[in-house]
Design a protein around this motif. Structure first.
Motif, PDB file in Angstrom:
ATOM      1  N   THR A  94      14.912  27.270  77.401  1.00 22.40           N
ATOM      2  CA  THR A  94      13.635  26.183  78.072  1.00 22.40           C
ATOM      3  C   THR A  94      12.840  26.738  78.962  1.00 22.40           C
ATOM      4  O   THR A  94      11.868  25.921  79.544  1.00 22.40           O
ATOM      5  N   LYS A 141       7.856  20.045  80.861  1.00 24.69           N
ATOM      6  CA  LYS A 141       9.103  18.976  81.540  1.00 24.69           C
ATOM      7  C   LYS A 141       7.659  18.394  82.130  1.00 24.69           C
ATOM      8  O   LYS A 141       7.161  18.787  82.948  1.00 24.69           O
ATOM      9  N   ASN A 142       8.608  17.275  81.788  1.00 25.39           N
ATOM     10  CA  ASN A 142       7.822  16.101  82.501  1.00 25.39           C
ATOM     11  C   ASN A 142       5.992  15.800  82.402  1.00 25.39           C
ATOM     12  O   ASN A 142       4.939  15.090  82.450  1.00 25.39           O
ATOM     13  N   GLU A 171      10.789  20.772  78.874  1.00 25.02           N
ATOM     14  CA  GLU A 171      11.934  19.180  78.352  1.00 25.02           C
ATOM     15  C   GLU A 171      12.493  20.174  77.435  1.00 25.02           C
ATOM     16  O   GLU A 171      14.216  19.385  77.359  1.00 25.02           O
ATOM     17  N   SER A 475      12.687  15.512  71.167  1.00 21.19           N
ATOM     18  CA  SER A 475      13.977  16.258  71.977  1.00 21.19           C
ATOM     19  C   SER A 475      15.535  16.250  71.167  1.00 21.19           C
ATOM     20  O   SER A 475      16.221  16.427  72.249  1.00 21.19           O
TER      21      SER A 475
END
Length: 533
Positions: A94, A141-142, A171, A475
């Protein structure tokens, strides 16, 4: 009588004028053309060359010559180091740390740093930008949360910790992330240039880039002229010094330019000429992960009813359209995701694993129309097919017009528009039925399925269950489960009959054989970085 001195002055002036015309053209801005100039006919005027806001394949093709990302796709479709000289990945997959090459520069000579990447990516995700490419950065991420105003800019998982180091947090592990980095949504942009002029990417004089070439002149709807970018990090590999790209949406005009010796290469020759061109050794077929389909506006009558949408799709004879109109190595489509992308096991093709999702049955289609309440006493409302100007788009629309009239007695009208107007109206939902196509931004089925999850998708379709399914796909780390979810999402598209697929695309093109060492990416873009004449 004219004396020799006056005559000499006129000769000198005429010679000077000819040089100026060679360099600057008549109205096209700066232009340099010689026997080594690559002359490629672009099939559509770009609406913009802003990496955040562009949305069409021709725009991406132009950008491929003008920009470089952290990586660039090679001739096998695999990512290779570009502005990033190296990178490391955390054990959980990640966190990526990219190390940029030293002394990178923009085409205007200014330093290019990791901060330009951070700025560009966050600008694309910023909801105030209205970027068509924003969804491509949702793996950050976000990223999606920021784009939907549920997180702050500083929460996005990209940070330049110094001029040469970019840290990216995802993410979740994303197997195709490096391929994604080669797409236009991840190109850097020059902050000072962007903030000085909101239309910076619409004119050669203001566009600053970082790729193998830079834009010398742009006569809108006329031609584009490129020169080698002396500030490019890999300039030693760029052989060609100049490119001249005429622009024409007309297939016949593009072909005439090549066969008349005014250009070297063009895409999508007229179908009527393809057999002749193939016999002459001029027709070639390049790869392209894409599809061609018709889009129903689910908020426009009579297509608010999914059974009507289904019926209109069921009467189309795709084999005949491909055989008689499209040709060029295309394959009829009975689903949305094309062939050429593997499932997580690395061996099975996603399309081959999935079943047909569209069936052709004229009699059943007629029954569905009757059940929807339409008959001789209650005829269907007039229907307009919207398409952008092109001989092939017109021919397909005419075939579909005839089919719908024969099957349902429908009053079907055709409306063609210049591409910029067409795209704006389709996006705004100002249509009943419109032609559409999708060429992959990266080689994963998810890229096709996300078309209908965007808040502003052109079909005007909004379904929280579908959006939730797409969120699960993004995800889910388990490959087999992710495959199953993607097949489920594609099935939902056809349960709702959102689209009428026609064929899966290839990239037929005509070349006079003078350009060497170019290649076509799997995304249907031609790369001239190392090409020459």
């Amino acid at each position: 009588m004219m004396d020799k001195r006056t005559l000499l002055k006129l000769v000198v002036l005429a010679f000077g004028a000819s040089i100026l015309l060679l360099v600057f053209g008549y109205t096209s801005g700066p232009k340099i053309v010689d026997e080594h100039t690559i002359r490629y006919v672009l099939e559509q005027e770009p609406s913009t060359l802003d990496p955040a806001k562009s949305s069409t394949s021709p725009e991406a093709t132009v950008q491929l010559q003008l920009f470089d990302g952290l990586v660039r796709l090679d001739d096998k479709g695999e990512p290779e180091a570009a502005l990033a000289k190296s990178w490391t990945v955390s054990d959980d997959g990640t966190r990526y740390t990219f190390h940029l090459r030293p002394n990178l520069k923009w085409s205007n000579g200014e330093p290019l740093t990791a901060h330009d990447f951070e700025y560009a990516w966050k600008r694309t995700l910023d909801p105030s930008t209205g970027a068509d490419s924003a969804y491509m950065l949702y793996v950050l991420k976000n990223g999606e949360a920021f784009n939907n105003e549920k997180a702050d800019r500083d929460d996005v998982g990209v940070e330049a910790i110094d001029d040469d180091t970019l840290v990216v947090t995802l993410e979740q592990p994303t197997a195709y992330f490096l391929k994604l980095l080669a797409s236009h949504g991840y190109y850097p942009v020059n902050k000072k240039v962007v903030e000085a002029n909101e239309n910076w990417a619409n004119d050669a004089e203001t566009l600053v880039s970082n790729g193998p070439f830079k834009l010398l002149g742009w006569q809108h709807n006329g031609e584009m002229n490129f020169v080698k970018n002396e500030n490019y990090w890999d300039a030693d590999e760029v052989v060609t010094k100049t490119m001249n790209w005429p622009i024409s949406e007309s297939q016949s005009t593009r072909l005439t330019l090549v066969e008349g010796g005014e250009a070297d290469m063009m895409v999508e020759p007229p179908v009527a000429d393809q057999q002749r061109l193939e016999e002459a050794g001029l027709l070639h077929i390049g790869p392209m992960l894409g599809n061609y389909y018709y889009l129903f506006n689910v908020k426009a009558e009579p297509f608010t009813n999914p059974d009507v949408r289904k019926a209109f799709s069921m009467v189309i004879n795709r084999k005949e359209i491909v055989k008689n109109i499209v040709k060029g190595g295309k394959e009829e489509a009975y689903a949305f995701v094309p062939y050429g992308m593997l499932e997580s096991n690395g061996t099975e093709d996603f399309r081959e694993t999935g079943s047909y999702l569209v069936y052709e049955d004229v009699e059943q289609a007629k029954e569905l129309i009757k059940e929807a309440g339409y008959d001789e006493n209650h005829p269907l409302p007039p229907i307009t097919i919207l398409y952008n100007t092109s001989e092939m788009h017109k021919a397909i629309a005419e075939a579909i017009q005839a089919t719908w009239h024969k099957a349902f007695g429908a009053d079907v009208r055709l409306q063609n528009q210049e591409t910029k107007v067409f795209l704006a109206n389709r996006e705004a939902g100002k249509y009943q039925v419109a032609r559409a196509s999708w060429v992959a931004d990266y080689g994963d089925p998810q890229n096709f399925l996300e078309v209908f999850s965007a808040e502003d998708n052109d079909s005007q379709y909004h379904n929280e269950d579908y959006n939730e399914l797409i969120a699960q796909i993004r995800s889910t780390p388990d490959g087999a489960r992710r495959d199953a979810l993607m097949h489920k999402a594609e099935q939902m598209i056809f349960d709702e009959s959102l689209v009428m697929p026609l064929y899966f695309t290839t990239q037929p093109y005509v070349s006079n054989g003078t350009i060497q060492n170019y290649f076509w990416t799997v995304l249907g873009q031609v790369d001239f970085k190392k090409a020459y004449k």
